[in-house]
Motif scaffolding. Structure first.
Motif, short mmCIF file in Angstrom:
data_model
loop_
_atom_site.label_atom_id
_atom_site.label_comp_id
_atom_site.label_asym_id
_atom_site.label_seq_id
_atom_site.Cartn_x
_atom_site.Cartn_y
_atom_site.Cartn_z
N GLU A 1 0.85 -1.20 0.00
CA GLU A 1 0.00 0.00 0.00
C GLU A 1 0.89 1.25 0.00
O GLU A 1 1.82 1.38 0.79
CB GLU A 1 -0.86 -0.04 1.28
CG GLU A 1 -1.82 1.08 1.49
CD GLU A 1 -2.57 0.94 2.84
OE1 GLU A 1 -3.48 1.75 3.07
OE2 GLU A 1 -2.24 0.06 3.65
N LYS A 2 0.62 2.18 -0.92
CA LYS A 2 1.35 3.45 -0.96
C LYS A 2 0.71 4.41 0.04
O LYS A 2 -0.51 4.60 0.02
CB LYS A 2 1.29 4.06 -2.37
CG LYS A 2 2.02 3.24 -3.41
CD LYS A 2 3.50 3.47 -3.31
CE LYS A 2 4.23 2.67 -4.40
NZ LYS A 2 5.67 2.55 -4.11
N VAL A 3 1.53 4.99 0.87
CA VAL A 3 1.01 5.81 1.95
C VAL A 3 1.58 7.22 1.88
O VAL A 3 2.77 7.42 1.62
CB VAL A 3 1.39 5.18 3.31
CG1 VAL A 3 0.81 6.00 4.45
CG2 VAL A 3 0.92 3.74 3.40
N GLN A 4 0.72 8.18 2.12
CA GLN A 4 1.12 9.58 2.15
C GLN A 4 1.42 9.99 3.59
O GLN A 4 0.53 9.95 4.44
CB GLN A 4 -0.01 10.43 1.60
CG GLN A 4 0.44 11.70 0.98
CD GLN A 4 -0.39 12.01 -0.26
OE1 GLN A 4 -1.54 11.58 -0.35
NE2 GLN A 4 0.18 12.74 -1.19
N ILE A 5 2.65 10.35 3.85
CA ILE A 5 3.06 10.67 5.22
C ILE A 5 2.27 11.85 5.78
O ILE A 5 1.86 11.85 6.94
CB ILE A 5 4.58 10.97 5.28
CG1 ILE A 5 5.38 9.69 4.99
CG2 ILE A 5 4.97 11.54 6.62
CD1 ILE A 5 5.27 8.64 6.05
N ALA A 6 2.04 12.85 4.93
CA ALA A 6 1.31 14.03 5.40
C ALA A 6 -0.07 13.63 5.91
O ALA A 6 -0.57 14.16 6.91
CB ALA A 6 1.18 15.06 4.28
N GLU A 7 -0.67 12.64 5.25
CA GLU A 7 -2.01 12.20 5.63
C GLU A 7 -1.97 11.46 6.98
O GLU A 7 -2.84 11.66 7.84
CB GLU A 7 -2.54 11.26 4.54
CG GLU A 7 -4.04 11.17 4.49
CD GLU A 7 -4.50 10.26 3.37
OE1 GLU A 7 -5.41 9.45 3.60
OE2 GLU A 7 -3.92 10.34 2.26
N ILE A 8 -0.94 10.63 7.14
CA ILE A 8 -0.77 9.92 8.41
C ILE A 8 -0.60 10.90 9.57
O ILE A 8 -1.20 10.75 10.63
CB ILE A 8 0.47 9.01 8.32
CG1 ILE A 8 0.15 7.80 7.46
CG2 ILE A 8 0.93 8.57 9.68
CD1 ILE A 8 1.34 6.95 7.22
N ILE A 9 0.23 11.90 9.33
CA ILE A 9 0.48 12.90 10.38
C ILE A 9 -0.81 13.65 10.70
O ILE A 9 -1.17 13.82 11.86
CB ILE A 9 1.61 13.87 9.95
CG1 ILE A 9 2.95 13.12 9.92
CG2 ILE A 9 1.67 15.08 10.87
CD1 ILE A 9 4.10 13.91 9.37
N ASN A 10 -1.54 14.04 9.66
CA ASN A 10 -2.81 14.75 9.89
C ASN A 10 -3.81 13.89 10.64
O ASN A 10 -4.49 14.38 11.55
CB ASN A 10 -3.41 15.21 8.56
CG ASN A 10 -2.65 16.39 7.99
OD1 ASN A 10 -1.92 17.07 8.70
ND2 ASN A 10 -2.80 16.61 6.70
N ASN A 39 5.96 3.01 1.14
CA ASN A 39 5.26 1.74 1.11
C ASN A 39 4.98 1.29 2.52
O ASN A 39 5.91 1.13 3.31
CB ASN A 39 6.18 0.70 0.44
CG ASN A 39 5.49 0.04 -0.70
OD1 ASN A 39 4.28 -0.17 -0.66
ND2 ASN A 39 6.24 -0.27 -1.74
N GLY A 40 3.73 1.06 2.87
CA GLY A 40 3.49 0.65 4.24
C GLY A 40 2.03 0.44 4.57
O GLY A 40 1.16 0.52 3.71
N ASP A 41 1.82 0.17 5.84
CA ASP A 41 0.48 -0.08 6.36
C ASP A 41 -0.02 1.21 7.00
O ASP A 41 0.48 1.64 8.03
CB ASP A 41 0.58 -1.21 7.39
CG ASP A 41 -0.76 -1.60 7.97
OD1 ASP A 41 -1.04 -2.80 8.03
OD2 ASP A 41 -1.52 -0.69 8.37
N LYS A 42 -1.02 1.80 6.37
CA LYS A 42 -1.49 3.11 6.80
C LYS A 42 -1.97 3.11 8.26
O LYS A 42 -1.65 4.00 9.04
CB LYS A 42 -2.61 3.58 5.87
CG LYS A 42 -3.04 4.97 6.13
CD LYS A 42 -3.86 5.55 5.00
CE LYS A 42 -4.19 6.99 5.30
NZ LYS A 42 -5.63 7.22 5.49
N GLY A 43 -2.74 2.08 8.61
CA GLY A 43 -3.28 2.00 9.96
C GLY A 43 -2.19 1.91 11.01
O GLY A 43 -2.21 2.61 12.02
#
Ligand code: ATP
Length: 150
Positions: A1-10, A39-43
């Protein structure tokens, strides 16, 4: 899964927003909009950030400042969470990521816990081939670093 770091932080900041407000902490965010995807697990990655923020909030007295930054480096995205809290005693630094430390009874009674300690954070970060480390000065504050490969 492609993950957006900004989204994770938000998302993590959103999770903790009430706690930050309740304690009258200031939050500064330095997160560029054009960070590369990782690349990672968003949750799981959101949980790590939430857990790091939870610690920053718990161990920072009212009126303090929490800063969340992310920067792109050669191979990694580097996430930095700093607080102006109580800091960590030098002699405790080597224990932070050890399993037993997560269940320190007196700290737990005093500050409570989410059940997701630094030990688990380290496992998840390493599962993403990243690194996590902590710098701290007692009485001044703590900085948690996480790097994740792009
Ligand atoms: P949980 O994370 O499950 O809520 P916890 O915070 O006790 O419980 P960890 O997140 O593993 O467990 O943290 C281990 C210990 O490291 C904490 O109990 C605390 O003593 C210290 N620590 C972690 N982050 C900070 C911080 N930002 N400032 C000061 N001390 C910290």
């Amino acid at each position: 899964e492609k993950v957006q770091i900004a989204e994770i932080i938000n998302d993590a900041i959103q999770d903790m927003f009430l706690e930050i407000k309740k304690k009258h902490l200031s939050l500064e965010r330095n997160v560029p909009g054009d960070l590369p995807l990782i690349n990672g697990d968003k949750g799981k990655l959101t949980n790590i950030l939430t857990s790091i923020l939870d610690n920053a909030i718990k161990f920072t007295p009212s009126g303090g400042l929490i800063t969340v930054s992310a920067i792109e480096e050669d191979e990694n995205v580097h996430i930095i969470v700093s607080d102006t809290g109580i800091g960590i005693k030098k002699e405790l630094m080597p224990n932070l990521f050890q399993r037993f430390y997560q269940v320190d009874a007196s700290i737990r009674r005093r500050y409570g816990g989410t059940g997701l300690g630094l030990y688990i954070c380290k496992n998840i970060v390493e599962g993403h081939k990243g690194n996590i480390w902590i710098e701290s000065e007692e009485g001044k504050g703590t900085t948690v670093h996480v790097t994740l490969p792009k």
